[in-house]
Design a protein around this motif. Structure first.
Motif, PDB file in Angstrom:
ATOM      1  N   ASP A   1      37.308  59.477  24.050  1.00  0.00           N
ATOM      2  CA  ASP A   1      37.328  58.310  24.925  1.00  0.00           C
ATOM      3  C   ASP A   1      36.802  58.654  26.328  1.00  0.00           C
ATOM      4  N   ARG A   2      37.344  59.770  26.858  1.00  0.00           N
ATOM      5  CA  ARG A   2      36.947  60.210  28.196  1.00  0.00           C
ATOM      6  C   ARG A   2      35.467  60.576  28.227  1.00  0.00           C
ATOM      7  N   LEU A   3      35.032  61.225  27.209  1.00  0.00           N
ATOM      8  CA  LEU A   3      33.632  61.633  27.128  1.00  0.00           C
ATOM      9  C   LEU A   3      32.739  60.390  27.178  1.00  0.00           C
ATOM     10  N   ASP A   4      33.201  59.383  26.438  1.00  0.00           N
ATOM     11  CA  ASP A   4      32.456  58.134  26.384  1.00  0.00           C
ATOM     12  C   ASP A   4      32.371  57.505  27.781  1.00  0.00           C
ATOM     13  N   VAL A   5      33.571  57.484  28.435  1.00  0.00           N
ATOM     14  CA  VAL A   5      33.624  56.920  29.797  1.00  0.00           C
ATOM     15  C   VAL A   5      32.665  57.686  30.705  1.00  0.00           C
ATOM     16  N   MET A   6      32.716  59.011  30.601  1.00  0.00           N
ATOM     17  CA  MET A   6      31.867  59.888  31.426  1.00  0.00           C
ATOM     18  C   MET A   6      30.396  59.577  31.188  1.00  0.00           C
ATOM     19  N   THR A   7      30.029  59.485  29.903  1.00  0.00           N
ATOM     20  CA  THR A   7      28.619  59.262  29.574  1.00  0.00           C
ATOM     21  C   THR A   7      28.148  57.923  30.128  1.00  0.00           C
ATOM     22  N   SER A   8      28.999  56.903  29.895  1.00  0.00           N
ATOM     23  CA  SER A   8      28.540  55.589  30.365  1.00  0.00           C
ATOM     24  C   SER A   8      28.514  55.541  31.895  1.00  0.00           C
ATOM     25  N   THR A   9      29.478  56.220  32.536  1.00  0.00           N
ATOM     26  CA  THR A   9      29.498  56.243  34.003  1.00  0.00           C
ATOM     27  C   THR A   9      28.245  56.960  34.517  1.00  0.00           C
ATOM     28  N   THR A  10      27.892  58.080  33.874  1.00  0.00           N
ATOM     29  CA  THR A  10      26.726  58.847  34.320  1.00  0.00           C
ATOM     30  C   THR A  10      25.434  58.047  34.113  1.00  0.00           C
ATOM     31  N   THR A  11      25.380  57.375  32.934  1.00  0.00           N
ATOM     32  CA  THR A  11      24.177  56.566  32.661  1.00  0.00           C
ATOM     33  C   THR A  11      24.024  55.495  33.741  1.00  0.00           C
ATOM     34  N   ASN A  12      25.145  54.867  34.037  1.00  0.00           N
ATOM     35  CA  ASN A  12      25.181  53.833  35.066  1.00  0.00           C
ATOM     36  C   ASN A  12      24.694  54.394  36.414  1.00  0.00           C
ATOM     37  N   TYR A  13      25.186  55.585  36.735  1.00  0.00           N
ATOM     38  CA  TYR A  13      24.852  56.251  38.002  1.00  0.00           C
ATOM     39  C   TYR A  13      23.356  56.547  38.059  1.00  0.00           C
ATOM     40  N   GLN A  14      22.846  57.098  36.925  1.00  0.00           N
ATOM     41  CA  GLN A  14      21.411  57.432  36.903  1.00  0.00           C
ATOM     42  C   GLN A  14      20.556  56.171  37.104  1.00  0.00           C
ATOM     43  N   GLN A  15      20.982  55.078  36.437  1.00  0.00           N
ATOM     44  CA  GLN A  15      20.223  53.828  36.573  1.00  0.00           C
ATOM     45  C   GLN A  15      20.226  53.362  38.037  1.00  0.00           C
ATOM     46  N   LYS A  16      21.436  53.460  38.601  1.00  0.00           N
ATOM     47  CA  LYS A  16      21.567  53.021  40.006  1.00  0.00           C
ATOM     48  C   LYS A  16      20.718  53.891  40.916  1.00  0.00           C
ATOM     49  N   ILE A  17      20.746  55.215  40.715  1.00  0.00           N
ATOM     50  CA  ILE A  17      19.978  56.142  41.554  1.00  0.00           C
ATOM     51  C   ILE A  17      18.471  55.826  41.465  1.00  0.00           C
ATOM     52  N   SER A  18      18.019  55.594  40.190  1.00  0.00           N
ATOM     53  CA  SER A  18      16.573  55.317  40.078  1.00  0.00           C
ATOM     54  C   SER A  18      16.235  53.980  40.759  1.00  0.00           C
ATOM     55  N   GLY A  19      17.171  52.996  40.714  1.00  0.00           N
ATOM     56  CA  GLY A  19      16.990  51.715  41.446  1.00  0.00           C
ATOM     57  C   GLY A  19      16.912  51.960  42.951  1.00  0.00           C
ATOM     58  N   PHE A  20      17.862  52.796  43.436  1.00  0.00           N
ATOM     59  CA  PHE A  20      17.874  53.100  44.875  1.00  0.00           C
ATOM     60  C   PHE A  20      16.574  53.798  45.266  1.00  0.00           C
ATOM     61  N   SER A  21      16.096  54.713  44.386  1.00  0.00           N
ATOM     62  CA  SER A  21      14.886  55.475  44.701  1.00  0.00           C
ATOM     63  C   SER A  21      13.693  54.521  44.838  1.00  0.00           C
ATOM     64  N   LYS A  22      13.645  53.506  43.960  1.00  0.00           N
ATOM     65  CA  LYS A  22      12.564  52.515  44.048  1.00  0.00           C
ATOM     66  C   LYS A  22      12.659  51.744  45.370  1.00  0.00           C
ATOM     67  N   GLU A  23      13.885  51.334  45.701  1.00  0.00           N
ATOM     68  CA  GLU A  23      14.112  50.562  46.941  1.00  0.00           C
ATOM     69  C   GLU A  23      13.654  51.370  48.171  1.00  0.00           C
ATOM     70  N   ILE A  24      13.984  52.707  48.168  1.00  0.00           N
ATOM     71  CA  ILE A  24      13.631  53.572  49.307  1.00  0.00           C
ATOM     72  C   ILE A  24      12.107  53.642  49.451  1.00  0.00           C
ATOM     73  N   SER A  25      11.398  53.813  48.295  1.00  0.00           N
ATOM     74  CA  SER A  25       9.934  53.942  48.398  1.00  0.00           C
ATOM     75  C   SER A  25       9.273  52.642  48.870  1.00  0.00           C
ATOM     76  N   ASN A  26       9.942  51.485  48.652  1.00  0.00           N
ATOM     77  CA  ASN A  26       9.344  50.209  49.067  1.00  0.00           C
ATOM     78  C   ASN A  26       9.732  49.805  50.495  1.00  0.00           C
ATOM     79  N   THR A  27      10.676  50.397  51.081  1.00  0.00           N
ATOM     80  CA  THR A  27      11.144  49.937  52.406  1.00  0.00           C
ATOM     81  C   THR A  27      10.485  50.686  53.555  1.00  0.00           C
ATOM     82  N   ARG A  28      10.359  49.922  54.706  1.00  0.00           N
ATOM     83  CA  ARG A  28       9.799  50.524  55.911  1.00  0.00           C
ATOM     84  C   ARG A  28      10.873  50.614  56.971  1.00  0.00           C
TER      85      ARG A  28
END
Ligand SMILES: Nc1nc2c(ncn2[C@@H]2O[C@H](COP(=O)(O)OP(=O)(O)OP(=O)(O)O)[C@@H](O)[C@H]2O)c(=O)[nH]1
Length: 554
Positions: free
Chosen positions: A308-335
């Motif tokens: 159960d915990r492993l599952d939570v960890m995996t989904s949390t990490t996946t979520n985090y990675q998605q968010k990070i890549s979203g943030f990275s896109k936002e940073i490259s587009n902003t001035r």
């Protein structure tokens, strides 16, 4: 004695007269003159109506045998008996009295008794109850001689002996097979009957026979109880099978016990013992299995938590990675630096969340891991206990000594060793004296304690390599390796002495416990049954000759 009419005509009138008396006695006919006359005619072969051709002293023809003459003959017979000694003379007096009173009924009864004595007690002297002195031996008849026909009596005697021999040696002993001691006694009695010839031997056979009948009577009372115990035993077994169905080892152990029990001679004590130990095993195994099942469930639950915990960890990490890549896109587009600063703060927040989630999961998983380890240890312990429980089937639950099954294993091991090394091996069969009385007087619980006490004293007194097993209710078998017969007998006497110094107390009373023992030396390669049988016989001898004794087997 033959009770058939004699077809051959006796030669002399005396023969005819003797044969007539013999027939009166055997056929239990009242010895009235008329009856005497009828038989006389029948034996002499002369028809009632035919004139008699044989010469009888004072009786010229059978038609002239009047009642007075017959009475004369009876009176002579009585007188000649009176001249004998002992019991025969008593019969003579009794016949004289009956004749005087013309009490034919009493005369007849007397003759019947005399006939019984003659036909029931071959070779037993009715003449004298005390052993005759050499001088009188020849003067006295060997048995009551109503007839001269010794060979006919000898034939009857040996026929009866043969019949008794067959009845005891074949029929009775095979019926008594489930009880080896009684079967052996029946066989031994058969052999004694075959060779017996003296009064003393027949007297001894007589009392042993009575004792055997008594024992058989006792044992037969146990049969109904045995059947009931068997049924209970089977239902216990079924219960156990159900309980243990998921484990082959346990199942095999239990089934083996019952198989062994059914294979051997079933007796009351063996059934009681097996029932008691099975009950114990079922209870303890049931309890252990329950704990084992609980432990297994907790491991399963922990594994589930872990996944159960492993599952939570995996989904949390996946979520985090998605968010990070979203943030990275936002940073490259902003001035706008203010906007960048806002995004970085968001990233830090997300990272903190994932870090704390990771550390929580790590803690949960470490705890789970620890619990799994503990559960594994507990499972191992429980499994060890279960295998010990299977071993306990070899142990008597009450006294802690071995039971029969355990003894079989030990005996086999020690017998092999003795044969291999050429050392001597002795066994002792030990049976507590008057144990029933102890139970009846002080209660069954006190009886149980007495059994425990005896086993304790035996263990304390004997060497550590000697082994004691409970063989039946109050019967124990002791195996003494590397011991000769004399040492084994002395060891048993030592135990008896120890029992007199270590009192057993029941209900605040000091009780002396004694036992009778039979000791046997195993001859090389002798089977267990055979040596146990010899020790048992010696123990029985010790019982018969006064108890609280040790007897060495032949
Ligand atoms: N307390 C108790 N009694 C038992 C146990 N097993 C058998 N007994 C009793 O032991 C008694 C044996 O009686 P018997 O065979 O007549 O023997 P005994 O009274 O010792 O007579 P002798 O052997 O002739 O001296 C019976 O009453 C059984 O019920 C047990 O486990 N505990």
């Amino acid at each position: 004695m033959s009770d058939k009419p004699n077809n051959s005509v006796p030669k002399t009138p005396t023969d005819i007269a003797r044969e007539t008396f013999k027939r009166l006695a055997i056929e239990r006919i009242a010895p009235t003159p008329a009856a005497y006359k009828k038989l006389y005619v029948e034996i002499s072969g002369v028809d009632d109506d035919e004139p008699v051709k044989v010469e009888v002293p004072k009786i010229n023809s059978i038609n002239t045998l009047d009642p007075n003459e017959a009475e004369n003959l009876l009176s002579k017979f009585a007188n000649s008996l009176q001249k004998s000694s002992g019991e025969l003379a008593n019969f003579g007096h009794r016949f004289s009295r009956a004749l005087k009173a013309k009490d034919w009924d009493d005369f007849s009864k007397g003759l019947n008794e005399l006939a019984n004595k003659v036909s029931n007690k071959p070779s037993i002297s009715l003449v004298d109850t005390v052993a005759p002195t050499p001088a009188t031996v020849n003067a006295l008849p060997k048995r009551i001689s109503l007839v001269d026909d010794e060979s006919e009596e000898n034939q009857t005697e040996s026929l009866l002996k043969d019949l008794l021999f067959r009845t005891l040696g074949m029929a009775l002993s095979s019926l008594l097979k489930p009880n080896p001691a009684l079967a052996a006694e029946s066989e031994s009695l058969a052999n004694a009957v075959k060779t017996a010839s003296s009064e003393a031997e027949f007297n001894s056979i007589n009392s042993r026979l009575k004792q055997l009948c008594f024992q058989i009577e006792l044992k037969s009372g146990d049969t109904a109880e045995q059947q009931e115990l068997l049924l209970r035993l089977f239902s216990l077994l079924l219960e156990n099978v159900r309980e243990l169905l998921d484990d082959d080892n346990w199942l095999r152990g239990q089934i083996e016990v019952v198989q062994n029990l059914i294979a051997g001679p079933i007796d009351h004590r063996a059934l009681q013992e097996a029932t008691r130990s099975l009950k114990d095993v079922i209870y303890k195994q049931g309890a252990l299995k329950h704990s084992l099942a609980e432990s297994k469930t907790s491991v399963k639950n922990m594994m589930a938590t872990f996944i159960d915990r492993l599952d939570v960890m995996t989904s949390t990490t996946t979520n985090y990675q998605q968010k990070i890549s979203g943030f990275s896109k936002e940073i490259s587009n902003t001035r706008n630096t203010a906007e960048v600063e806002h995004i970085i703060r968001e990233i830090l927040n997300e990272t903190e969340t994932i870090q704390s989630e990771a550390s929580r999961s790590q803690q949960i998983m470490l705890a789970a891991q620890k619990e799994v380890k503990e559960a594994e240890i507990r499972i191992k312990e429980l499994e060890d206990k279960l295998s010990q429980m299977s071993e306990l089937v070899r142990e008597d639950q009450l006294t802690g000594s071995l039971n029969r099954r355990g003894m079989d294993d030990i005996f086999e091991r020690e017998a092999d060793r003795a044969d291999r090394r050429g050392t001597s091996l002795c066994i002792a069969m030990l049976d507590l004296d008057n144990f029933k009385k102890l139970n009846d007087t002080h209660g069954h619980a006190a009886g149980d304690e007495a059994l425990i006490h005896v086993v304790r004293i035996v263990k304390q007194t004997l060497r550590s390599i000697d082994v004691i097993a409970r063989y039946g209710g109050e019967e124990f078998l002791i195996v003494m390796p590397e011991t000769n017969l004399d040492e084994a007998a002395k060891a048993m006497t030592r135990v008896q002495r120890e029992l007199t110094t270590h009192f057993f107390t029941a209900n605040d009373q000091r009780l002396f416990i004694t036992f009778s023992a039979g000791v046997a030396l195993r001859v090389p390669h002798e089977a267990q049954d055979s040596v146990v049988k010899r020790a048992d016989k010696a123990m029985y001898e010790a019982k018969k000759t006064g108890k609280n004794r040790v007897i060495v087997a032949q």
